[in-house]
Design an enzyme around this catalytic site. Sequence first.
Site, mmCIF file in Angstrom:
data_model
loop_
_atom_site.group_PDB
_atom_site.id
_atom_site.type_symbol
_atom_site.label_atom_id
_atom_site.label_comp_id
_atom_site.label_asym_id
_atom_site.label_seq_id
_atom_site.Cartn_x
_atom_site.Cartn_y
_atom_site.Cartn_z
ATOM 1 N N GLY B 15 0.830 -1.208 0.000
ATOM 2 C CA GLY B 15 0.000 0.000 0.000
ATOM 3 C C GLY B 15 0.862 1.254 0.000
ATOM 4 O O GLY B 15 0.566 2.231 -0.696
ATOM 5 N N ASP B 73 7.832 5.844 8.298
ATOM 6 C CA ASP B 73 7.232 5.154 9.441
ATOM 7 C C ASP B 73 6.010 5.958 9.827
ATOM 8 O O ASP B 73 6.058 7.195 9.869
ATOM 9 C CB ASP B 73 8.195 5.030 10.626
ATOM 10 N N SER B 74 4.927 5.269 10.074
ATOM 11 C CA SER B 74 3.692 6.001 10.313
ATOM 12 C C SER B 74 2.777 5.180 11.186
ATOM 13 O O SER B 74 2.997 3.988 11.395
ATOM 14 C CB SER B 74 3.015 6.331 8.976
ATOM 15 N N PHE B 157 -5.319 1.837 2.750
ATOM 16 C CA PHE B 157 -4.813 0.594 3.358
ATOM 17 C C PHE B 157 -4.691 0.834 4.856
ATOM 18 O O PHE B 157 -4.918 1.942 5.347
ATOM 19 C CB PHE B 157 -3.478 0.176 2.728
ATOM 20 N N GLY B 158 -4.327 -0.204 5.604
ATOM 21 C CA GLY B 158 -4.123 -0.050 7.041
ATOM 22 C C GLY B 158 -5.403 0.387 7.744
ATOM 23 O O GLY B 158 -6.487 -0.166 7.503
ATOM 24 N N ASP B 160 -7.054 3.053 7.359
ATOM 25 C CA ASP B 160 -7.792 4.070 6.602
ATOM 26 C C ASP B 160 -9.313 3.981 6.762
ATOM 27 O O ASP B 160 -9.966 5.018 6.893
ATOM 28 C CB ASP B 160 -7.423 4.008 5.112
ATOM 29 N N LYS B 180 -7.614 11.994 -0.342
ATOM 30 C CA LYS B 180 -6.669 11.498 0.663
ATOM 31 C C LYS B 180 -5.275 12.055 0.392
ATOM 32 O O LYS B 180 -4.583 12.522 1.302
ATOM 33 C CB LYS B 180 -6.631 9.960 0.676
ATOM 34 N N ARG B 186 0.957 11.265 5.124
ATOM 35 C CA ARG B 186 2.056 10.830 4.254
ATOM 36 C C ARG B 186 2.313 11.865 3.167
ATOM 37 O O ARG B 186 3.463 12.171 2.854
ATOM 38 C CB ARG B 186 1.734 9.450 3.657
#
Lengths: 207, 207
Positions: B15, B73-74, B157-158, B160, B180, B186
Amino acid sequence: MAQHTELLVATNNAGKVRELSQLLSGALLRLRLLSEFEGVAVAEETGTTFAENAVLKALHYSSHAGLLTLSDDSGLVVDALGGAPGVYSARYAGAGATYAERMRKLLAEVDSTGDADRRARFVCVIAVADPSDNTVVTFDGVCEGRLAHAPRGAGGFGYDPLFIPEGYDKTFGELPEQVKHSLSHRARALAGAVRHLRERFAGQAPA
Amino acid sequence: MAQHTELLVATNNAGKVRELSQLLSGALLRLRLLSEFEGVAVAEETGTTFAENAVLKALHYSSHAGLLTLSDDSGLVVDALGGAPGVYSARYAGAGATYAERMRKLLAEVDSTGDADRRARFVCVIAVADPSDNTVVTFDGVCEGRLAHAPRGAGGFGYDPLFIPEGYDKTFGELPEQVKHSLSHRARALAGAVRHLRERFAGQAPA
């Protein structure tokens, strides 16, 4: 930008504090020490390379102190041991061991390999983190040499009594401090860092 | 310095690869992916902050590939959970869990606090490591918002589908990709990184 002439020398190792302070004495920076800051957790050295650990420490302490911060990661790399103890030098023989115990273990392990090769090198990576622009730069230094057959001398710190730099027959524990400081891994890495700091903060340091 | 127009987008998250590639499409950089490199060990994310992890990943992959390298990294920071899952977002509910399982666990934990506060933010730190001069720079981006009461939408993804950005009433899973990308954590972090790369390699990128 006057705050940039302050540099946090971020290490809890008393031997390194002393050595870095001496090596930086001509650099026209106002040195700050971790001991001035309360309640700062010790940085975890979870990296797998000297550079990763130096950078982790510099980021950790610079974000706590909000200051330009210098950290060091260093170790002894022994050829007959495939590079050990390397990044694990300070934890070799367990976190609570003394350097006398670590040196004893190291010599025993080299002997047990049956390898006559005593080549070794000290490696140091210095990281400088600047929280004002979120940059980190690293500088490395290497000092080639060989292992003594037993620790000798009371100078320096860490594995110094076991390490004979190339071109000498005395260990870092025996050689005068000025000699060590003229050729050590830490001095070489720090020379790059000092050059960087001078270029970056030229004219901002008190004369 | 032509090699500098190549940028390794160092993430194993499909993603993120897709999103970073889209966001960087106008940046005149030749993107390289980790999948082009064989036998590179996955970087350990042992840091305690987003910045530490982003830097660890960028250093790790840049030293393997010898390329200018960008890592990210998030995570999701939830006020009612004291900032959790934060840097542990990708390991929340166990490393093998799916995001559906992670979102279920997150909602259950927020409910169990009895706290009506659903404020949350996505945080991203991008690190750019340049092995040619041993520098690393970080850029961060934040997107404020709140948690939905159940996952909604199949985009992104993740986490979201659980995150409603401020000023909207749809989740990142429901909003069009362009929306987005105009306001995400990001995108914001990457805007700083792209500005830095343009300044640094101005005139070196193919037109």
